[in-house]
Design a protein around this motif. Structure first.
Motif, mmCIF file in Angstrom:
data_model
loop_
_atom_site.group_PDB
_atom_site.id
_atom_site.type_symbol
_atom_site.label_atom_id
_atom_site.label_comp_id
_atom_site.label_asym_id
_atom_site.label_seq_id
_atom_site.Cartn_x
_atom_site.Cartn_y
_atom_site.Cartn_z
ATOM 1 N N TYR A 127 0.858 -1.179 0.000
ATOM 2 C CA TYR A 127 0.000 0.000 0.000
ATOM 3 C C TYR A 127 0.899 1.235 0.000
ATOM 4 O O TYR A 127 2.054 1.175 0.434
ATOM 5 N N VAL A 128 0.393 2.372 -0.434
ATOM 6 C CA VAL A 128 1.250 3.556 -0.614
ATOM 7 C C VAL A 128 1.715 4.215 0.679
ATOM 8 O O VAL A 128 2.606 5.044 0.658
ATOM 9 N N GLY A 129 1.146 3.886 1.796
ATOM 10 C CA GLY A 129 1.585 4.466 3.068
ATOM 11 C C GLY A 129 0.418 4.704 3.993
ATOM 12 O O GLY A 129 -0.721 4.503 3.613
ATOM 13 N N SER A 130 0.689 5.094 5.215
ATOM 14 C CA SER A 130 -0.303 5.479 6.217
ATOM 15 C C SER A 130 -0.556 4.382 7.240
ATOM 16 O O SER A 130 0.051 3.309 7.205
ATOM 17 N N ILE A 131 -1.471 4.686 8.157
ATOM 18 C CA ILE A 131 -2.000 3.705 9.095
ATOM 19 C C ILE A 131 -3.514 3.736 8.952
ATOM 20 O O ILE A 131 -4.126 4.806 8.977
ATOM 21 N N THR A 132 -4.104 2.573 8.742
ATOM 22 C CA THR A 132 -5.556 2.463 8.668
ATOM 23 C C THR A 132 -6.068 2.151 10.062
ATOM 24 O O THR A 132 -5.590 1.206 10.705
ATOM 25 N N LEU A 133 -7.031 2.960 10.533
ATOM 26 C CA LEU A 133 -7.592 2.779 11.867
ATOM 27 C C LEU A 133 -9.110 2.701 11.801
ATOM 28 O O LEU A 133 -9.744 3.351 10.960
ATOM 29 N N ASP A 134 -9.677 1.938 12.722
ATOM 30 C CA ASP A 134 -11.121 1.900 12.897
ATOM 31 C C ASP A 134 -11.578 3.325 13.225
ATOM 32 O O ASP A 134 -11.039 3.950 14.144
ATOM 33 N N PRO A 135 -12.570 3.859 12.505
ATOM 34 C CA PRO A 135 -13.052 5.208 12.798
ATOM 35 C C PRO A 135 -13.547 5.387 14.238
ATOM 36 O O PRO A 135 -13.474 6.497 14.775
ATOM 37 N N ILE A 140 -5.750 7.014 8.110
ATOM 38 C CA ILE A 140 -6.918 6.937 7.234
ATOM 39 C C ILE A 140 -7.944 6.005 7.879
ATOM 40 O O ILE A 140 -7.576 5.057 8.572
ATOM 41 N N PRO A 141 -9.227 6.289 7.672
ATOM 42 C CA PRO A 141 -10.256 5.447 8.286
ATOM 43 C C PRO A 141 -10.435 4.128 7.541
ATOM 44 O O PRO A 141 -10.410 4.084 6.314
ATOM 45 N N GLY A 142 -10.616 3.063 8.328
ATOM 46 C CA GLY A 142 -10.953 1.753 7.780
ATOM 47 C C GLY A 142 -12.441 1.508 7.979
ATOM 48 O O GLY A 142 -13.236 2.450 8.054
#
Length: 132
Positions: A22-30, A60-62
């Motif tokens: 993936y291009v980057g970031s952390i996906t978190l539960d909103p 970013i929101p998952g």
């Protein structure tokens, strides 16, 4: 004067996924993002309690209610499923905001479900040598 403060903290959340491609970031539960006052695309610091790695990226929101904590892109080499991490959301606070500023610490269970949220008003616990 501006001071950098901890605005929100996800304490000991469990990494559920790591996606190197993936291009980057952390996906978190909103649900977690709202509780820790983290907005989409806000910069956060992540510390891995397993290996001491400190990483900065944007959130970013998952999927809502999923409990997802997924490190995307390069940090996927340092954060693996099952690792416990601390996610910090930071803010610049001026002297006027200091008096009403509140920080939120979000505590979770093994499935990243919120067990409690501790909010503190740092000014209530502080007295400087100027009497305030």
């Amino acid at each position: 004067m501006l001071r950098q403060m901890c605005k929100g903290k996800l304490h000991r959340v469990r990494v559920t996924q790591a996606d190197l491609n993936y291009v980057g970031s952390i996906t978190l539960d909103p649900v977690l993002m709202r509780a820790a006052r983290i907005r989409p695309y806000e910069m956060v610091q992540i510390t891995n309690l397993e290996n001491g790695v400190l990483w900065s990226t944007y959130a970013i929101p998952g999927d809502e209610g999923s409990g997802i904590v997924c490190l995307n892109g390069p940090p996927a080499r340092h954060f693996q499923p099952g690792d416990r991490v601390i996610v910090l959301s930071l803010a610049w606070v001026d002297e006027a905001e200091w008096e009403t500023f509140r920080a939120a610490v979000v505590l979770v269970d093994d499935d990243n479900r919120i067990t409690s949220i501790v909010t503190t008003k740092p000014a209530d616990d502080w007295q400087d040598d100027l009497g305030g």
